[in-house]
Design a protein around this motif. Structure first.
Motif, PDB file in Angstrom:
ATOM      1  N   GLY A 198       8.858  -8.381  18.540  1.00  0.00           N
ATOM      2  CA  GLY A 198       9.832  -7.490  16.875  1.00  0.00           C
ATOM      3  C   GLY A 198       9.569  -6.911  16.976  1.00  0.00           C
ATOM      4  O   GLY A 198       8.160  -6.450  17.210  1.00  0.00           O
ATOM      5  N   TYR A 199       9.286  -5.832  16.033  1.00  0.00           N
ATOM      6  CA  TYR A 199       8.671  -4.803  15.490  1.00  0.00           C
ATOM      7  C   TYR A 199       8.909  -4.396  13.806  1.00  0.00           C
ATOM      8  O   TYR A 199       9.698  -4.267  13.194  1.00  0.00           O
ATOM      9  CB  TYR A 199       8.501  -3.582  16.722  1.00  0.00           C
ATOM     10  CG  TYR A 199       9.839  -3.131  15.966  1.00  0.00           C
ATOM     11  CD1 TYR A 199       9.639  -1.791  15.841  1.00  0.00           C
ATOM     12  CD2 TYR A 199      10.936  -3.935  17.771  1.00  0.00           C
ATOM     13  CE1 TYR A 199      11.785  -1.300  15.607  1.00  0.00           C
ATOM     14  CE2 TYR A 199      12.014  -2.471  17.288  1.00  0.00           C
ATOM     15  CZ  TYR A 199      12.097  -2.098  16.812  1.00  0.00           C
ATOM     16  OH  TYR A 199      13.675  -1.460  16.427  1.00  0.00           O
ATOM     17  N   VAL A 200       7.616  -3.731  13.475  1.00  0.00           N
ATOM     18  CA  VAL A 200       8.141  -3.129  12.259  1.00  0.00           C
ATOM     19  C   VAL A 200       7.873  -1.636  12.036  1.00  0.00           C
ATOM     20  O   VAL A 200       6.829  -1.320  12.585  1.00  0.00           O
ATOM     21  CB  VAL A 200       7.646  -3.577  10.733  1.00  0.00           C
ATOM     22  CG1 VAL A 200       7.471  -2.787  10.051  1.00  0.00           C
ATOM     23  CG2 VAL A 200       7.922  -5.351  10.281  1.00  0.00           C
ATOM     24  N   LYS A 201       8.950  -0.947  12.009  1.00  0.00           N
ATOM     25  CA  LYS A 201       8.578   0.527  12.535  1.00  0.00           C
ATOM     26  C   LYS A 201       7.953   0.921  10.814  1.00  0.00           C
ATOM     27  O   LYS A 201       9.038   1.535   9.869  1.00  0.00           O
ATOM     28  CB  LYS A 201       9.973   1.202  13.041  1.00  0.00           C
ATOM     29  CG  LYS A 201      10.037   2.918  12.826  1.00  0.00           C
ATOM     30  CD  LYS A 201       8.674   2.901  13.930  1.00  0.00           C
ATOM     31  CE  LYS A 201       9.090   4.767  14.164  1.00  0.00           C
ATOM     32  NZ  LYS A 201       8.585   5.495  13.478  1.00  0.00           N
TER      33      LYS A 201
ATOM     34  N   PHE B   2       0.587  -0.888  -0.641  1.00  0.00           N
ATOM     35  CA  PHE B   2      -0.035   0.385   0.049  1.00  0.00           C
ATOM     36  C   PHE B   2       0.983   1.449   0.647  1.00  0.00           C
ATOM     37  O   PHE B   2       0.036   2.102   0.518  1.00  0.00           O
ATOM     38  CB  PHE B   2      -1.240  -0.325   1.125  1.00  0.00           C
ATOM     39  CG  PHE B   2      -2.099  -0.948   1.353  1.00  0.00           C
ATOM     40  CD1 PHE B   2      -2.882  -1.298   0.077  1.00  0.00           C
ATOM     41  CD2 PHE B   2      -2.289  -2.200   2.230  1.00  0.00           C
ATOM     42  CE1 PHE B   2      -3.762  -2.464  -0.109  1.00  0.00           C
ATOM     43  CE2 PHE B   2      -3.352  -2.565   2.034  1.00  0.00           C
ATOM     44  CZ  PHE B   2      -4.586  -2.883   0.846  1.00  0.00           C
ATOM     45  N   GLY B   3       2.005   1.369  -0.552  1.00  0.00           N
ATOM     46  CA  GLY B   3       3.103   1.548  -0.519  1.00  0.00           C
ATOM     47  C   GLY B   3       3.263   2.996   0.563  1.00  0.00           C
ATOM     48  O   GLY B   3       4.084   4.164   0.899  1.00  0.00           O
ATOM     49  N   VAL B   4       3.526   1.950   1.637  1.00  0.00           N
ATOM     50  CA  VAL B   4       3.454   3.125   3.239  1.00  0.00           C
ATOM     51  C   VAL B   4       5.385   2.743   3.331  1.00  0.00           C
ATOM     52  O   VAL B   4       5.224   1.447   3.106  1.00  0.00           O
ATOM     53  CB  VAL B   4       2.770   2.178   4.403  1.00  0.00           C
ATOM     54  CG1 VAL B   4       3.986   2.755   5.842  1.00  0.00           C
ATOM     55  CG2 VAL B   4       1.538   2.690   4.442  1.00  0.00           C
ATOM     56  N   GLY B   5       6.225   3.972   3.827  1.00  0.00           N
ATOM     57  CA  GLY B   5       7.229   3.438   4.301  1.00  0.00           C
ATOM     58  C   GLY B   5       7.818   2.883   5.507  1.00  0.00           C
ATOM     59  O   GLY B   5       7.356   2.755   6.494  1.00  0.00           O
ATOM     60  N   VAL B   6       8.940   1.989   5.233  1.00  0.00           N
ATOM     61  CA  VAL B   6       8.915   1.370   6.040  1.00  0.00           C
ATOM     62  C   VAL B   6      10.803   1.774   6.910  1.00  0.00           C
ATOM     63  O   VAL B   6      11.146   1.027   6.007  1.00  0.00           O
ATOM     64  CB  VAL B   6       8.623  -0.870   5.724  1.00  0.00           C
ATOM     65  CG1 VAL B   6       9.948  -1.155   7.485  1.00  0.00           C
ATOM     66  CG2 VAL B   6       7.626  -0.983   5.969  1.00  0.00           C
ATOM     67  N   GLU B   7      10.496   2.501   8.263  1.00  0.00           N
ATOM     68  CA  GLU B   7      12.228   2.713   8.344  1.00  0.00           C
ATOM     69  C   GLU B   7      12.341   1.300   9.044  1.00  0.00           C
ATOM     70  O   GLU B   7      14.150   1.545   8.932  1.00  0.00           O
ATOM     71  CB  GLU B   7      12.024   3.874   9.669  1.00  0.00           C
ATOM     72  CG  GLU B   7      10.753   5.335   8.584  1.00  0.00           C
ATOM     73  CD  GLU B   7      10.823   5.772   9.422  1.00  0.00           C
ATOM     74  OE1 GLU B   7      10.888   5.638  11.280  1.00  0.00           O
ATOM     75  OE2 GLU B   7      10.097   7.160   9.408  1.00  0.00           O
ATOM     76  N   LYS B   8      12.402   0.567   9.702  1.00  0.00           N
ATOM     77  CA  LYS B   8      12.872  -0.760  10.709  1.00  0.00           C
ATOM     78  C   LYS B   8      11.755  -2.179  10.227  1.00  0.00           C
ATOM     79  O   LYS B   8      10.780  -1.587  10.761  1.00  0.00           O
ATOM     80  CB  LYS B   8      12.699  -0.092  12.070  1.00  0.00           C
ATOM     81  CG  LYS B   8      13.953   0.987  13.075  1.00  0.00           C
ATOM     82  CD  LYS B   8      14.124   1.454  13.900  1.00  0.00           C
ATOM     83  CE  LYS B   8      14.580   2.645  13.881  1.00  0.00           C
ATOM     84  NZ  LYS B   8      14.782   2.970  15.236  1.00  0.00           N
ATOM     85  N   PHE B   9      12.615  -2.892  10.509  1.00  0.00           N
ATOM     86  CA  PHE B   9      12.384  -4.094   9.933  1.00  0.00           C
ATOM     87  C   PHE B   9      13.297  -5.209  11.495  1.00  0.00           C
ATOM     88  O   PHE B   9      13.963  -5.075  10.709  1.00  0.00           O
ATOM     89  CB  PHE B   9      11.861  -5.092   8.926  1.00  0.00           C
ATOM     90  CG  PHE B   9      11.590  -6.945   9.156  1.00  0.00           C
ATOM     91  CD1 PHE B   9      10.224  -6.838   8.053  1.00  0.00           C
ATOM     92  CD2 PHE B   9      12.033  -6.851   9.637  1.00  0.00           C
ATOM     93  CE1 PHE B   9       9.653  -7.416   8.208  1.00  0.00           C
ATOM     94  CE2 PHE B   9      11.721  -8.575   9.780  1.00  0.00           C
ATOM     95  CZ  PHE B   9      10.199  -8.950   9.144  1.00  0.00           C
ATOM     96  N   SER B  10      12.487  -5.440  12.705  1.00  0.00           N
ATOM     97  CA  SER B  10      13.937  -5.587  14.197  1.00  0.00           C
ATOM     98  C   SER B  10      13.188  -7.111  13.856  1.00  0.00           C
ATOM     99  O   SER B  10      11.638  -7.507  14.315  1.00  0.00           O
ATOM    100  CB  SER B  10      13.486  -4.719  14.844  1.00  0.00           C
ATOM    101  OG  SER B  10      14.487  -5.357  16.024  1.00  0.00           O
ATOM    102  N   LEU B  11      13.849  -8.012  14.028  1.00  0.00           N
ATOM    103  CA  LEU B  11      13.449  -8.732  15.108  1.00  0.00           C
ATOM    104  C   LEU B  11      14.543  -8.430  16.923  1.00  0.00           C
ATOM    105  O   LEU B  11      15.296  -8.993  16.643  1.00  0.00           O
ATOM    106  CB  LEU B  11      14.445 -10.304  14.121  1.00  0.00           C
ATOM    107  CG  LEU B  11      13.998 -10.862  12.791  1.00  0.00           C
ATOM    108  CD1 LEU B  11      14.635 -12.131  12.794  1.00  0.00           C
ATOM    109  CD2 LEU B  11      11.736 -11.355  13.326  1.00  0.00           C
ATOM    110  N   GLY B  12      13.423  -9.025  17.653  1.00  0.00           N
ATOM    111  CA  GLY B  12      14.378  -8.684  18.977  1.00  0.00           C
ATOM    112  C   GLY B  12      13.890  -7.148  19.541  1.00  0.00           C
ATOM    113  O   GLY B  12      13.576  -6.346  18.013  1.00  0.00           O
ATOM    114  N   PHE B  13      13.975  -6.697  20.469  1.00  0.00           N
ATOM    115  CA  PHE B  13      14.004  -5.720  20.672  1.00  0.00           C
ATOM    116  C   PHE B  13      15.499  -5.153  21.449  1.00  0.00           C
ATOM    117  O   PHE B  13      16.212  -5.559  21.618  1.00  0.00           O
ATOM    118  CB  PHE B  13      13.316  -4.752  22.282  1.00  0.00           C
ATOM    119  CG  PHE B  13      11.126  -5.910  21.503  1.00  0.00           C
ATOM    120  CD1 PHE B  13      11.772  -4.393  20.896  1.00  0.00           C
ATOM    121  CD2 PHE B  13      10.784  -6.381  22.085  1.00  0.00           C
ATOM    122  CE1 PHE B  13       9.446  -5.296  20.442  1.00  0.00           C
ATOM    123  CE2 PHE B  13       9.714  -7.033  22.294  1.00  0.00           C
ATOM    124  CZ  PHE B  13       8.524  -6.409  20.806  1.00  0.00           C
ATOM    125  N   GLY B  14      15.240  -3.444  21.305  1.00  0.00           N
ATOM    126  CA  GLY B  14      16.439  -3.505  21.936  1.00  0.00           C
ATOM    127  C   GLY B  14      17.562  -3.290  21.061  1.00  0.00           C
ATOM    128  O   GLY B  14      17.246  -2.627  20.148  1.00  0.00           O
TER     129      GLY B  14
END
Length: 454
Positions: free
Chosen positions: A64-67, A30-42
């Protein structure tokens, strides 16, 4: 311990990767920019930046998270980045992006099950009758040991699992069965008996019993003898065959178990066959108390033995592979059934009909992952599928901070046609964090209690 930790990291890594991959792929669609794709926190341990996305592995492997660009409604965004902003997308696109995470966890389970059903196959036994229960529908229909079931209601039977499924699908209606005996086919009609048993959640559930089995009856052969229990004190040994109790013949493990459970703790005269020798010993069952899944105390009389189980000859074992459509149906059906069971379990936990002691956290997951890894790769992969379904269902719960909480706000936004008030969202998020912290403390307490109890 090392196996448990390694298996835990692998299981969690797979689940988190697929969950975040769902958010990531639909966001990019949908054309959203992704700044971070992280497995894990910290803190970031390692990674690589491609375009505007930092693909990273972080220090704490508990999530984990997708920013995404503009995923915080009150964040300042450069005008040139607004077309890539999550917040500025249509509400239904935001709903699909958020829902993609748990949906991909369900998809992972479907993929795993499909792989087993289609490529590897599942172990089953030949559709040959090995035991007919006296005075059952099968006995009245004239079935004998050695009869091979060929078809039920015109549908071909390839394995015993097909028989169970087709009888269950019939819902207790008459089943038209084609069987083979001594090279000749014959047809019979029998009506399965409707019986009631307890399901995994402790509820009464009906099932349909034809009265025959693809396995011989479980004999009352002693497997292990528990230290400190009456059987050990009476001298029972592994391999002993119990043939009678108080003058009543014992023809199966269930018969023996029923007599012992109904003994009320009174002394039992137990006849045992040990090799060519027959001996009689006196055993006084002890009362054993444990909690069922509902948290109810259940008392039963036991003597402290276990069964060695049934050894299935290799000639009776078969591997069943499904066709493309059949494997897809089975994999979706399996995922649906486990999802349904998870939802029912959550409902019963809320109502208090299932004990909260059944809840577990990271320690319990690590312990179970280690056990499945030691049992083999197949067991571990199946465990990942079950856990992935659980993760999906939990993430769909309408608790702020979870995906379900975000979906709740976006559905409200779709109805009222404006974003939910920021102050209201902040309060809800704080409440959600508080609930999750309390839940984590509780499951950690359960995990630690189990460790000390064991």
């Amino acid at each position: 311990m090392t196996t448990s930790i390694f298996a835990f990291v692998v299981v969690l890594g797979v689940l988190i990767f697929f969950h975040e991959l769902g958010h990531f792929l639909v966001a990019r669609l949908f054309g959203v920019g992704v700044e971070k794709f992280s497995l894990g926190f910290g803190p970031r341990l390692l990674g690589r930046t491609v375009g505007i996305t930092d693909y990273r592995l972080s220090a704490i492997p508990l999530g984990g998270y997708v920013k995404m660009v503009g995923d915080e409604p009150d964040a300042e965004i450069d005008p040139e980045m607004i077309p890539y902003s999550f917040t500025h997308k249509h509400v239904f696109k935001k709903i699909l992006i958020v829902a993609a995470g748990p949906f991909f966890n369900l998809l992972l389970a479907v993929i795993i099950y499909f792989g087993f059903f289609y490529f590897i196959g599942t172990e089953d036994i030949r559709p040959v009758v090995k035991h007919v229960v006296a005075e059952s529908p099968a006995a009245r229909a004239g079935f004998r040991n050695g009869d091979e079931i060929v078809a039920i209601d015109g549908k071909t039977v390839a394995a015993w699992g097909d028989i169970e499924r087709l009888i269950a699908d019939g819902g207790g209606t008459p089943a038209h069965i084609t069987a083979r005996r001594g090279g000749e086919l014959f047809d019979v009609t029998l009506t399965p008996q409707t019986k009631v048993a307890k399901d995994i959640l402790g509820d009464d559930t009906p099932y349909y019993d034809a009265g025959f089995s693809g396995l011989p009856p479980l004999k009352a052969i002693v497997g292990e003898v528990a230290e400190g229990y009456p059987a050990k004190k009476a001298g029972l040994k592994k391999g002993d065959l119990i043939i009678g109790i108080n003058g009543t013949p014992v023809d199966s493990w269930n018969t023996m178990k029923t007599i012992i459970s109904q003994s009320k703790g009174e002394a039992l005269s137990v006849r045992v066959r040990r090799g060519a020798e027959t001996l009689t010993v006196e055993i006084i069952p002890v009362l054993f108390s444990e909690e069922n899944v509902r948290g109810e105390k259940v008392d039963s009389y036991r003597i402290g033995i276990s069964t060695p189980g049934i050894t299935i000859p290799d000639a009776d074992r078969i591997i069943v592979k499904r066709g493309l459509w059949g494997a897809l149906q089975e994999s979706v059906g399996q995922t649906y059934q486990i999802s349904r069971l998870t939802i029912l379990s959550i409902g019963k936990l809320i109502k208090g009909t299932v004990s909260t002691k059944t809840l577990g956290g990271p320690i319990m997951i690590a312990e179970m992952a280690g056990q499945q890894a030691e049992a083999g790769l197949t067991n571990l992969i199946f465990f990942i599928a079950v856990l992935s379904i659980n993760l999906a269902v939990l993430n769909f719960l309408p608790i702020p901070v979870l995906d379900g909480g975000h979906l709740m706000f976006f559905f409200i936004e779709a109805i009222i046609r404006r974003p939910v008030n920021m102050r209201m969202r902040e309060i809800a998020q704080q409440a959600g964090i508080f609930i999750l912290i309390l839940l984590m403390i509780f499951v950690f307490y359960n995990d630690i209690t189990r460790l000390f109890a064991s």
